[in-house]
Design a protein around this motif. Structure first.
Motif, PDB file in Angstrom:
ATOM      1  N   ILE A  37     -36.875 -92.739  45.205  1.00 60.34           N
ATOM      2  CA  ILE A  37     -38.248 -92.227  45.214  1.00 60.34           C
ATOM      3  C   ILE A  37     -38.393 -91.086  44.220  1.00 60.34           C
ATOM      4  O   ILE A  37     -37.436 -90.376  43.939  1.00 60.34           O
ATOM      5  CB  ILE A  37     -38.684 -91.722  46.618  1.00 60.34           C
ATOM      6  N   GLN A  38     -39.607 -90.964  43.690  1.00 56.32           N
ATOM      7  CA  GLN A  38     -39.911 -89.810  42.864  1.00 56.32           C
ATOM      8  C   GLN A  38     -40.219 -88.649  43.797  1.00 56.32           C
ATOM      9  O   GLN A  38     -41.021 -88.790  44.726  1.00 56.32           O
ATOM     10  CB  GLN A  38     -41.121 -90.109  41.976  1.00 56.32           C
ATOM     11  N   VAL A  39     -39.611 -87.506  43.567  1.00 62.93           N
ATOM     12  CA  VAL A  39     -39.831 -86.378  44.474  1.00 62.93           C
ATOM     13  C   VAL A  39     -40.666 -85.260  43.857  1.00 62.93           C
ATOM     14  O   VAL A  39     -41.327 -84.507  44.584  1.00 62.93           O
ATOM     15  CB  VAL A  39     -38.509 -85.817  45.053  1.00 62.93           C
ATOM     16  N   THR A  40     -40.627 -85.108  42.547  1.00 65.19           N
ATOM     17  CA  THR A  40     -41.548 -84.193  41.875  1.00 65.19           C
ATOM     18  C   THR A  40     -41.944 -84.797  40.534  1.00 65.19           C
ATOM     19  O   THR A  40     -41.223 -85.626  39.962  1.00 65.19           O
ATOM     20  CB  THR A  40     -40.964 -82.781  41.611  1.00 65.19           C
ATOM     21  N   SER A  41     -43.103 -84.335  40.049  1.00 66.84           N
ATOM     22  CA  SER A  41     -43.606 -84.818  38.778  1.00 66.84           C
ATOM     23  C   SER A  41     -43.252 -83.851  37.641  1.00 66.84           C
ATOM     24  O   SER A  41     -42.966 -84.269  36.529  1.00 66.84           O
ATOM     25  CB  SER A  41     -45.127 -84.978  38.892  1.00 66.84           C
ATOM     26  N   ARG A  45     -38.355 -85.693  38.869  1.00 69.76           N
ATOM     27  CA  ARG A  45     -37.111 -85.769  39.646  1.00 69.76           C
ATOM     28  C   ARG A  45     -37.181 -86.945  40.598  1.00 69.76           C
ATOM     29  O   ARG A  45     -38.251 -87.245  41.140  1.00 69.76           O
ATOM     30  CB  ARG A  45     -36.922 -84.494  40.486  1.00 69.76           C
ATOM     31  N   ASP A 123     -28.951 -81.433  43.290  1.00 67.46           N
ATOM     32  CA  ASP A 123     -28.774 -81.019  44.683  1.00 67.46           C
ATOM     33  C   ASP A 123     -28.362 -82.240  45.492  1.00 67.46           C
ATOM     34  O   ASP A 123     -28.679 -83.382  45.125  1.00 67.46           O
ATOM     35  CB  ASP A 123     -30.091 -80.454  45.247  1.00 67.46           C
ATOM     36  N   VAL A 125     -27.806 -83.459  49.814  1.00 70.73           N
ATOM     37  CA  VAL A 125     -27.988 -83.064  51.210  1.00 70.73           C
ATOM     38  C   VAL A 125     -27.170 -83.999  52.089  1.00 70.73           C
ATOM     39  O   VAL A 125     -27.315 -85.220  52.014  1.00 70.73           O
ATOM     40  CB  VAL A 125     -29.470 -83.174  51.627  1.00 70.73           C
TER      41      VAL A 125
ATOM     42  N   THR B  35     -44.420 -90.746  50.467  1.00 69.07           N
ATOM     43  CA  THR B  35     -42.958 -90.680  50.574  1.00 69.07           C
ATOM     44  C   THR B  35     -42.512 -90.395  52.004  1.00 69.07           C
ATOM     45  O   THR B  35     -42.183 -89.250  52.346  1.00 69.07           O
ATOM     46  CB  THR B  35     -42.419 -89.568  49.657  1.00 69.07           C
ATOM     47  N   ILE B  49     -41.802 -85.899  51.820  1.00 66.28           N
ATOM     48  CA  ILE B  49     -41.884 -84.938  50.723  1.00 66.28           C
ATOM     49  C   ILE B  49     -43.309 -84.425  50.632  1.00 66.28           C
ATOM     50  O   ILE B  49     -44.250 -85.212  50.524  1.00 66.28           O
ATOM     51  CB  ILE B  49     -41.428 -85.595  49.424  1.00 66.28           C
ATOM     52  N   VAL B 125     -35.293 -79.149  51.797  1.00 69.67           N
ATOM     53  CA  VAL B 125     -34.743 -78.923  50.468  1.00 69.67           C
ATOM     54  C   VAL B 125     -35.872 -78.501  49.543  1.00 69.67           C
ATOM     55  O   VAL B 125     -36.887 -79.200  49.427  1.00 69.67           O
ATOM     56  CB  VAL B 125     -34.100 -80.212  49.901  1.00 69.67           C
ATOM     57  N   ASP B 126     -35.676 -77.370  48.898  1.00 68.75           N
ATOM     58  CA  ASP B 126     -36.681 -76.829  47.978  1.00 68.75           C
ATOM     59  C   ASP B 126     -36.551 -77.526  46.627  1.00 68.75           C
ATOM     60  O   ASP B 126     -35.508 -77.484  45.995  1.00 68.75           O
ATOM     61  CB  ASP B 126     -36.424 -75.327  47.818  1.00 68.75           C
ATOM     62  N   LEU B 127     -37.636 -78.191  46.218  1.00 68.85           N
ATOM     63  CA  LEU B 127     -37.615 -78.918  44.950  1.00 68.85           C
ATOM     64  C   LEU B 127     -38.562 -78.301  43.919  1.00 68.85           C
ATOM     65  O   LEU B 127     -39.030 -78.969  43.017  1.00 68.85           O
ATOM     66  CB  LEU B 127     -38.033 -80.366  45.177  1.00 68.85           C
ATOM     67  N   THR B 129     -41.910 -77.565  43.123  1.00 71.78           N
ATOM     68  CA  THR B 129     -43.300 -77.807  43.547  1.00 71.78           C
ATOM     69  C   THR B 129     -43.395 -78.397  44.961  1.00 71.78           C
ATOM     70  O   THR B 129     -44.409 -78.257  45.627  1.00 71.78           O
ATOM     71  CB  THR B 129     -43.997 -78.801  42.596  1.00 71.78           C
ATOM     72  N   HIS B 130     -42.354 -79.111  45.382  1.00 73.14           N
ATOM     73  CA  HIS B 130     -42.376 -79.835  46.650  1.00 73.14           C
ATOM     74  C   HIS B 130     -41.177 -79.474  47.528  1.00 73.14           C
ATOM     75  O   HIS B 130     -40.186 -78.938  47.041  1.00 73.14           O
ATOM     76  CB  HIS B 130     -42.336 -81.362  46.398  1.00 73.14           C
ATOM     77  N   VAL B 132     -38.566 -81.360  50.468  1.00 74.83           N
ATOM     78  CA  VAL B 132     -38.150 -82.515  51.268  1.00 74.83           C
ATOM     79  C   VAL B 132     -37.867 -82.030  52.677  1.00 74.83           C
ATOM     80  O   VAL B 132     -37.015 -81.158  52.861  1.00 74.83           O
ATOM     81  CB  VAL B 132     -36.844 -83.156  50.738  1.00 74.83           C
ATOM     82  N   ILE B 134     -36.416 -83.153  56.274  1.00 74.45           N
ATOM     83  CA  ILE B 134     -35.627 -84.220  56.906  1.00 74.45           C
ATOM     84  C   ILE B 134     -35.677 -83.990  58.406  1.00 74.45           C
ATOM     85  O   ILE B 134     -35.445 -82.872  58.872  1.00 74.45           O
ATOM     86  CB  ILE B 134     -34.184 -84.205  56.382  1.00 74.45           C
ATOM     87  N   PRO B 167     -46.222 -86.180  44.567  1.00 77.92           N
ATOM     88  CA  PRO B 167     -45.009 -86.158  43.727  1.00 77.92           C
ATOM     89  C   PRO B 167     -45.114 -87.135  42.566  1.00 77.92           C
ATOM     90  O   PRO B 167     -44.391 -87.002  41.575  1.00 77.92           O
ATOM     91  CB  PRO B 167     -43.884 -86.546  44.690  1.00 77.92           C
ATOM     92  N   THR B 168     -46.005 -88.092  42.680  1.00 76.54           N
ATOM     93  CA  THR B 168     -46.162 -89.129  41.659  1.00 76.54           C
ATOM     94  C   THR B 168     -47.380 -88.875  40.771  1.00 76.54           C
ATOM     95  O   THR B 168     -47.769 -89.750  39.995  1.00 76.54           O
ATOM     96  CB  THR B 168     -46.348 -90.482  42.357  1.00 76.54           C
ATOM     97  N   PHE B 169     -47.994 -87.694  40.864  1.00 78.84           N
ATOM     98  CA  PHE B 169     -49.197 -87.416  40.075  1.00 78.84           C
ATOM     99  C   PHE B 169     -48.892 -87.460  38.583  1.00 78.84           C
ATOM    100  O   PHE B 169     -47.889 -86.971  38.112  1.00 78.84           O
ATOM    101  CB  PHE B 169     -49.754 -86.027  40.413  1.00 78.84           C
TER     102      PHE B 169
END
Lengths: 173, 173
Positions: A37-41, A45, A123, A125, B35, B49, B125-127, B129-130, B132, B134, B167-169
Motif C-alpha cells: 500500500i501507498q502510505v504517504t504521497s 512511501r 522503518d 514494525v 487503507t 493509515i 508509526v509516524d510517517l 504526513t500520516h 499508521v 495498528i 496517502p494516495t493524493f
C-alpha cells in the motif's frame, strides 16, 4: 474476546496482488504478497507486510531494500504458484521468470507485471508473526496498461487460496 | 531521485474503501479511508493509515480505539461526500447517518456497510504526513452479503477523486 470476532469479515477487505522481491549478497528471492500500500504521497512511501518465516523477510531485513511488481489480472495460476506456495530457501524461484536488476539491486519481475516499484526501508514494525516494512520509493516504472489483479479476483475467479504465511490466512474449520 | 519515479504507478495499487471512526470524551468523528488492511491473522490485527491533519487522527491518538466499516459497492457518492471532503472539526458528520455505539465506544457506521470492525491501538508509526495505527481487532460483525466498494470502482465508475489528505493524493499537474 475471540467470540466477538467474526473472521468472515476479514474477507470483505480489498487488496491487490503483488510479487515482492529482495536480495542479499548471494541470493535473490520473491514471493506473492497481498499487502502493498501507498502510505504517504510526499515523499512517496509504500508499506509491505511479510511473514517472518519467509525467506524474503530475511533478505529485506538484511538488505533494507525491496521491489514490488503489480500483477496483471490475466496472470496465470501457474506463474503465481511457485511465488506463493514454495520457499525460496529450497529452490531458486527466479530461475524460470524474466527479471531485470533494479537500482536497489533487487530483481524486478516484469512478466505479467503492469508496473514495478523499488523502495529503501526506513522503518519496520514487529507484529509478532509478521513485519511491516515501510520504504521510500526510489524508483517506479509503468510497464504496460491493464487491469491489476486483485485478491478478490484471485479468490473468486481463479479459485486461489491464501498460503499459511499470509496475514489473511484462515485455517479451514 | 524524483525523476526515477513515475507516479502513475501508484494508481495500479488496489484498495478497498472504508469509513474509519473514533471518539473522545465529548466528540465522535469518522472519515473515508482507503487503507484498512489485515496485518496478522493470529491474533487478528488490522492497520489503518490516517493523515495527521484529520480530526479522526486526533481522536485515535487520544482514545487508542477506532472502528472501520467496509462500504458496499452501491454506496452513493452523496453518502461518501461529507466523510471524505469535510472536516469533523467544522460539523458533526454523524448527525445524518445511522450508527451504533461499539464496545470500544466508537460509533459504528452501519448504513451502506457490509461489515464493521473495532480495534484497540497497540502501536503507531509516524510517517511524516500520516500515521499508521495498528490495532488488535476486539470485535467484528458481518452485517450483510455484498460486493465491497473498491478504490478502483470509486475512481473509474463513480468518478470520485482523492482528497488532499489521502496517502494516495496526487496534485493535478
Amino acid at each position: 474476546m475471540e467470540s466477538n470476532i467474526d473472521r468472515s469479515v476479514f474477507r470483505d477487505l480489498s487488496y491487490g496482488l503483488y510479487i515482492v522481491t529482495s536480495k542479499d549478497a548471494e541470493r535473490m528471492n520473491g514471493q506473492v504478497v497481498n499487502t502493498v500500500i501507498q502510505v504517504t504521497s510526499e515523499p512517496p512511501r509504500i508499506a509491505v507486510i511479510i511473514n517472518k518465516k519467509n525467506y524474503t523477510h530475511e533478505l529485506i531485513v538484511k538488505s533494507k531494500v525491496f521491489s514490488a511488481s503489480v500483477l496483471e489480472e490475466s496472470t496465470p495460476m501457474a506463474f503465481l504458484g511457485p511465488f506463493g506456495f514454495r520457499s525460496g530457501r529450497d529452490f531458486d524461484k527466479l530461475s524460470k521468470v524474466s527479471f531485470q536488476e533494479g537500482i536497489t539491486g533487487c530483481p524486478l519481475i516484469t512478466e505479467h507485471a503492469l508496473s514495478v516499484l523499488e523502495a529503501e526501508v526506513i522503518d519496520q514494525v514487529d507484529l509478532g508473526t509478521h513485519t511491516v516494512f515501510i520504504g521510500n520509493v526510489v524508483r517506479s516504472e509503468a510497464l504496460k496498461e491493464g487491469t491489476p489483479l486483485t485478491y478478490q479476483y484471485y479468490h473468486t475467479v481463479l479459485k486461489g487460496k491464501s498460503p499459511p504465511n499470509a496475514p489473511t490466512f484462515e485455517a479451514r474449520k
